[in-house]
Design a protein around this motif. Structure first.
Motif, short mmCIF file in Angstrom:
data_model
loop_
_atom_site.label_atom_id
_atom_site.label_comp_id
_atom_site.label_asym_id
_atom_site.label_seq_id
_atom_site.Cartn_x
_atom_site.Cartn_y
_atom_site.Cartn_z
N ALA A 71 38.78 2.29 -1.78
CA ALA A 71 38.40 3.69 -1.99
C ALA A 71 37.67 3.85 -3.33
O ALA A 71 37.91 3.09 -4.26
N PRO A 72 36.78 4.87 -3.41
CA PRO A 72 36.39 5.83 -2.37
C PRO A 72 35.43 5.21 -1.36
O PRO A 72 34.54 4.46 -1.72
N LEU A 99 31.36 3.69 -3.19
CA LEU A 99 30.73 3.81 -4.50
C LEU A 99 30.97 2.57 -5.34
O LEU A 99 30.32 2.37 -6.37
N LYS A 100 31.89 1.72 -4.89
CA LYS A 100 32.19 0.49 -5.61
C LYS A 100 31.22 -0.62 -5.20
O LYS A 100 30.31 -0.40 -4.41
N THR A 115 29.79 -1.38 1.99
CA THR A 115 28.46 -1.49 1.41
C THR A 115 28.28 -0.44 0.33
O THR A 115 28.54 0.75 0.55
N ASN A 116 27.81 -0.87 -0.82
CA ASN A 116 27.62 0.05 -1.95
C ASN A 116 26.47 1.02 -1.70
O ASN A 116 25.48 0.69 -1.06
N MET A 117 26.62 2.24 -2.20
CA MET A 117 25.53 3.20 -2.17
C MET A 117 25.63 4.11 -3.39
O MET A 117 26.65 4.14 -4.08
N ASP A 147 22.55 5.67 7.27
CA ASP A 147 23.14 4.52 6.58
C ASP A 147 22.80 3.22 7.27
O ASP A 147 22.52 2.21 6.63
N LEU A 148 22.82 3.24 8.60
CA LEU A 148 22.53 2.04 9.37
C LEU A 148 21.09 1.59 9.14
O LEU A 148 20.82 0.40 8.89
N ILE A 149 20.17 2.53 9.21
CA ILE A 149 18.76 2.20 8.99
C ILE A 149 18.53 1.73 7.56
O ILE A 149 17.86 0.72 7.31
#
Length: 208
Positions: A71-72, A99-100, A115-117, A147-149
Motif C-alpha cells: 500500500a498505497p 505510488l511505491k 507498477t509504479n505511477m 493504465d493498461l495502455i
C-alpha cells in the motif's frame, strides 16, 4: 470453544494483531509460527497474514489482499477489466498500481504485481468496491484501460483504426461496452498520465 481467529474474516492482518488474540501467551510470535504451521493462517509476506477460509467461512478476496499487500495501491489493468467482465480472458496475476517502487509478490494465493505511477495520475478514476463486510479500491473501467495502455510497452495507438483493433482484437473488448465509458476520466488521465497521445486517440473513438 470458538476459534478467536474466526473474527478476522478475510481481512489481512499483521503478526501483532494475531498475537493480541492470545494475550495469555508470553511469546506471541511463537504462537503465530504455530498457527502458520497448522495452516490456520496463510503467510502473505513477512508480518502479514490472512486466516484460512476453512476457519472463518469467508471466501478470500484477491483484490482485498492486493490492497493490503503493498500500500498505497489499487487493482487495475487486466485484473480490473476482467473483474468488470470487459475482457474474456482469465487473468492469473493480480495487477495493481502503486505510488511505491514497482514490485512483485509470489504468495500461496498467487502472484501479485505492482507498477509504479505518479501521484497525480494515481488519484484519477478510483472507486471503492463494497462487499458485505469489507471493501477494496479498484480502478474504474476507464482508468484500468488507461493504465493498461500506458504500461504496455508495445502499444502505440496513433489512429482510430489502431484504437478499434486494440480493443476488439488485442484485448477482445466489445466496442459496445467501450462506448458506455466515461469520457471525463480519459480527459483527466490525458492531463497527468503516460501515453497521452494514445489515450487521446482512444477518446476520439469514444466520441466518434
Amino acid at each position: 470453544m470458538n476459534n478467536p481467529l474466526q473474527r478476522l474474516g478475510n481481512i489481512p492482518v499483521t503478526a501483532s494483531i494475531l498475537e493480541s488474540f492470545f494475550p495469555h501467551i508470553k511469546r506471541g510470535n511463537q504462537k503465530v509460527r504455530l498457527l502458520e504451521r497448522d495452516k490456520q493462517i496463510i503467510r502473505l509476506k513477512k508480518g502479514l497474514y490472512v486466516c484460512n477460509p476453512e476457519i472463518t467461512g469467508k471466501t478470500l478476496s484477491a483484490e482485498l489482499i492486493a490492497n493490503h499487500l503493498y500500500a498505497p495501491s489499487y487493482v487495475s489493468m487486466s485484473s480490473a477489466l476482467r473483474y468488470y467482465g470487459l475482457i474474456p480472458e482469465t487473468v492469473y496475476t493480480m495487477q495493481s498500481m502503486t505510488l511505491k517502487h514497482s514490485k512483485d509478490f509470489d504468495t500461496p494465493l498467487g502472484r501479485f504485481e505492482y507498477t509504479n505511477m505518479t501521484k497525480k495520475a494515481f488519484s484519477v478514476g478510483l472507486t471503492s468496491i463494497r462487499k458485505e463486510d469489507y471493501a477494496f479500491v479498484m480502478a474504474t473501467p476507464e482508468k484500468a484501460l488507461c493504465d493498461l495502455i500506458a504500461n504496455s510497452p508495445k502499444v502505440n495507438i496513433r489512429y482510430l483504426k489502431n484504437a478499434g483493433t486494440y480493443l476488439e482484437e488485442d484485448i477482445r473488448m466489445e466496442l459496445e461496452d467501450f462506448r458506455q465509458m466515461n469520457a471525463e476520466i480519459f480527459e483527466e488521465y490525458i492531463k497527468v498520465g503516460k501515453k497521452a497521445d494514445s489515450i487521446r486517440t482512444l477518446l476520439k473513438l469514444l466520441k466518434k
